[in-house]
Structure formats: structure tokens, C-alpha cells
Design a protein around this motif. Structure first.
Motif, PDB file in Angstrom:
ATOM      1  N   VAL A  30       0.815  -1.208   0.000  1.00  0.00           N
ATOM      2  CA  VAL A  30       0.000   0.000   0.000  1.00  0.00           C
ATOM      3  C   VAL A  30       0.856   1.269   0.000  1.00  0.00           C
ATOM      4  O   VAL A  30       0.531   2.250  -0.683  1.00  0.00           O
ATOM      5  CB  VAL A  30      -0.975  -0.014   1.196  1.00  0.00           C
ATOM      6  N   LEU A  31       1.979   1.280   0.737  1.00  0.00           N
ATOM      7  CA  LEU A  31       2.835   2.465   0.779  1.00  0.00           C
ATOM      8  C   LEU A  31       3.474   2.717  -0.587  1.00  0.00           C
ATOM      9  O   LEU A  31       3.504   3.865  -1.071  1.00  0.00           O
ATOM     10  CB  LEU A  31       3.922   2.292   1.841  1.00  0.00           C
ATOM     11  N   LYS A  32       3.956   1.669  -1.220  1.00  0.00           N
ATOM     12  CA  LYS A  32       4.552   1.806  -2.555  1.00  0.00           C
ATOM     13  C   LYS A  32       3.510   2.268  -3.569  1.00  0.00           C
ATOM     14  O   LYS A  32       3.776   3.138  -4.407  1.00  0.00           O
ATOM     15  CB  LYS A  32       5.150   0.469  -2.986  1.00  0.00           C
ATOM     16  N   ASP A  33       2.305   1.711  -3.468  1.00  0.00           N
ATOM     17  CA  ASP A  33       1.231   2.121  -4.370  1.00  0.00           C
ATOM     18  C   ASP A  33       0.904   3.598  -4.187  1.00  0.00           C
ATOM     19  O   ASP A  33       0.681   4.324  -5.166  1.00  0.00           O
ATOM     20  CB  ASP A  33      -0.028   1.282  -4.121  1.00  0.00           C
ATOM     21  N   PHE A  34       0.891   4.049  -2.939  1.00  0.00           N
ATOM     22  CA  PHE A  34       0.592   5.455  -2.659  1.00  0.00           C
ATOM     23  C   PHE A  34       1.677   6.370  -3.219  1.00  0.00           C
ATOM     24  O   PHE A  34       1.386   7.401  -3.832  1.00  0.00           O
ATOM     25  CB  PHE A  34       0.450   5.671  -1.153  1.00  0.00           C
ATOM     26  N   GLN A  35       2.936   5.999  -3.006  1.00  0.00           N
ATOM     27  CA  GLN A  35       4.044   6.836  -3.464  1.00  0.00           C
ATOM     28  C   GLN A  35       4.132   6.897  -4.990  1.00  0.00           C
ATOM     29  O   GLN A  35       4.535   7.915  -5.551  1.00  0.00           O
ATOM     30  CB  GLN A  35       5.365   6.311  -2.887  1.00  0.00           C
ATOM     31  N   ASN A  36       3.741   5.842  -5.665  1.00  0.00           N
ATOM     32  CA  ASN A  36       3.821   5.799  -7.126  1.00  0.00           C
ATOM     33  C   ASN A  36       2.538   6.286  -7.800  1.00  0.00           C
ATOM     34  O   ASN A  36       2.465   6.312  -9.027  1.00  0.00           O
ATOM     35  CB  ASN A  36       4.120   4.371  -7.591  1.00  0.00           C
ATOM     36  N   ASN A  37       1.569   6.652  -7.003  1.00  0.00           N
ATOM     37  CA  ASN A  37       0.303   7.089  -7.583  1.00  0.00           C
ATOM     38  C   ASN A  37       0.486   8.430  -8.299  1.00  0.00           C
ATOM     39  O   ASN A  37       0.989   9.390  -7.710  1.00  0.00           O
ATOM     40  CB  ASN A  37      -0.747   7.246  -6.479  1.00  0.00           C
ATOM     41  N   PRO A  38       0.105   8.536  -9.553  1.00  0.00           N
ATOM     42  CA  PRO A  38       0.278   9.814 -10.270  1.00  0.00           C
ATOM     43  C   PRO A  38      -0.601  10.904  -9.676  1.00  0.00           C
ATOM     44  O   PRO A  38      -1.729  10.650  -9.234  1.00  0.00           O
ATOM     45  CB  PRO A  38      -0.152   9.469 -11.698  1.00  0.00           C
ATOM     46  N   VAL A  39      -0.079  12.124  -9.650  1.00  0.00           N
ATOM     47  CA  VAL A  39      -0.816  13.268  -9.110  1.00  0.00           C
ATOM     48  C   VAL A  39      -1.584  13.933 -10.243  1.00  0.00           C
ATOM     49  O   VAL A  39      -1.012  14.302 -11.268  1.00  0.00           O
ATOM     50  CB  VAL A  39       0.153  14.282  -8.454  1.00  0.00           C
ATOM     51  N   GLY A  40      -2.874  14.083 -10.076  1.00  0.00           N
ATOM     52  CA  GLY A  40      -3.709  14.694 -11.103  1.00  0.00           C
ATOM     53  C   GLY A  40      -3.976  16.162 -10.821  1.00  0.00           C
ATOM     54  O   GLY A  40      -3.526  16.724  -9.821  1.00  0.00           O
TER      55      GLY A  40
END
Length: 267
Positions: free
Chosen positions: A85-95
């Protein structure tokens, strides 16, 4: 042998996020409604009443936990479904920040609610709340109408009528929310360093009783629709300005009389 009264209205909910899941959990309480949850890609449908999620994608499993818990069913293991979950959050693109003012919300038998109909910028902190409120208000309207219908055709008509009533009653409130969310950004970016702005808020806190709420108190701590809350807040602002004018005038008059008295005493 089944009769027309035994046939439920099947309601498909696309995009089983928090709002969709909450709506599903609400509508599942109404007799005569059968809920179908669809994955966003429309390639998988999950029948809520069957509790058959064994091979469903993790996104579906996560989003349906709320509905399961409300029905007394043990929720699925969230951490097991999101091991990174932490990796997914950090790699989530910012819109980008966007607002959506869809109109109409209902076309034929399709209805959009929540962010699909009225996404707002986050500066007033009401985006998710307004979506949850959509789900609750639609459920309450539909529940009341379904109490007096018994056949499939009656249920379909009641559902369509509820969609129209919901849209017509909800749209004015949501348009106001979009406006105040934009205004809040300007308020935060331009006014918070203003001494007069800060003094105004302190004076309001000192002079006005808690029963005369500000706009934010109406929105955050009452069930008033946004457009009605705005009208009530404007009324209270006028009352505050009247109290402030009266207070300042009284202080000025008292000061003037004290000065005259002191000046005459000196003579």
C-alpha cells in the motif's frame, strides 16, 4: 410459482468505490431491490445478495467491505489485499484539481451521483461528504416511495420518479457547494493574512452566540442543504453586521460622552 410481486428491480452500480458501496449497502435494505456491483471496466458484475466474491478482483473486494460489514458479514482482510500500500501510494500519479458540474444527472435509466456528477475542489472539505449525502438522500427518497409499490412495473416507475426528484432537489445544493469551494480557495489564499479578516472572525466569536452559525458550522454540523445553509449564513452575517455596528456605535457614543464630560470638568 413466482409472481410479479416477487420480481425485484435490479439496480446496477458501476464503479464500486466508497460512494457506490455505501449506496449499495443502503439500497440493499429496501425490499424489492436487487443490487449488482460492476467493476469500472464493466467486465465483472458481483451480485451483492449472493455473497459470491471468491474470485473477484481485489479492488472489488476492498470496496465491498463496507457493505459486508453493514450486513453483519465478516469483512475481507484489507492488508492482505494491499500488501504494498505504501509503494502504491508513493507511485500514484498526481492529477489536476477539477470541478464537474454535470447536467442532467439522469438520462433514461442511468443516474450519476457523487464525483461523477459533481466533483469539487477540496478547499471546503465537503467532496466526500456530499457524495455520501447523495447516497443517503437517494436511499431515503426511494425507501419512502417503495413502501407503497408492490409490482415490478410500479417499482420501476417509482425508481425512475425517485431519480428525477433526487436530481431536481439535489442539483441546486451541489451548485452552491461548487461555488463556495472555489471561494474558499480565494479566502485561504488572499484573506488569511489580513488583519481585518482575522479581527472580523474574532469579533464574531466574541459578539455572536453559537446558535447563530457561520456557513461552515451549518455545513459541517447540520443537515441543511448547501443552498439553504448559504441563505441562513447570509442572514446571520447581516445580524452580525448589525450587532457590530450597534456595538461600535455604542462604544463611540460612550467615548464621546466621556470625553465631553471630562472636557467640561476640566473647565
Amino acid at each position: 410459482m413466482s409472481t410479479d410481486e416477487d420480481i425485484p428491480v435490479r439496480v446496477g452500480i458501476v464503479g464500486a468505490g466508497l460512494t457506490g458501496t455505501m449506496l449499495a449497502a443502503f439500497l440493499d435494505r429496501i425490499p424489492g431491490i436487487q443490487i449488482i456491483l460492476f467493476e469500472r471496466s464493466m467486465d465483472l458484475a458481483t451480485d451483492l445478495s449472493s455473497n459470491a466474491f471468491g474470485n473477484a478482483p481485489s479492488a472489488i473486494k476492498r470496496s465491498i467491505n463496507m457493505a459486508l460489514s453493514l450486513r453483519g458479514i465478516k469483512a475481507l482482510d484489507e492488508l492482505a489485499l494491499t500488501p504494498e500500500v505504501l509503494k502504491d501510494f508513493q507511485n500514484n500519479p498526481v492529477g489536476s484539481l477539477v470541478q464537474i458540474r454535470a447536467d442532467p444527472w439522469k438520462i433514461k435509466r442511468f443516474l450519476i451521483i457523487g464525483d461523477a456528477a459533481h466533483a469539487v475542489v477540496p478547499f471546503y472539505g465537503q467532496g466526500m461528504n456530499s457524495a455520501f449525502e447523495d447516497a443517503l438522500q437517494f436511499y431515503l427518497l426511494l425507501r419512502d416511495r417503495f413502501r407503497s409499490v408492490f409490482t415490478l412495473q410500479q417499482r420501476i416507475k417509482a425508481f425512475d420518479d425517485t431519480c428525477k426528484i433526487f436530481y431536481l432537489g439535489r442539483k441546486p445544493a451541489i451548485d452552491v457547494l461548487s461555488d463556495i469551494s472555489e471561494n474558499q480557495f480565494r479566502d485561504m489564499s488572499h484573506n488569511t493574512n489580513s488583519w481585518w479578516y482575522l479581527l472580523h472572525h474574532r469579533l464574531r466569536h466574541w459578539l455572536m452566540p453559537a446558535s447563530l452559525k457561520t456557513m461552515y458550522r451549518f455545513v459541517a454540523f447540520s443537515n441543511e442543504p448547501y443552498h439553504k445553509a448559504l441563505k441562513l449564513a447570509k442572514r446571520n452575517d447581516l445580524i452580525f453586521k448589525g450587532v457590530l455596528f450597534t456595538t461600535v456605535s455604542a462604544i463611540g457614543l460612550f467615548g464621546y460622552q466621556a470625553f465631553i464630560h471630562f472636557f467640561n470638568k476640566k473647565k
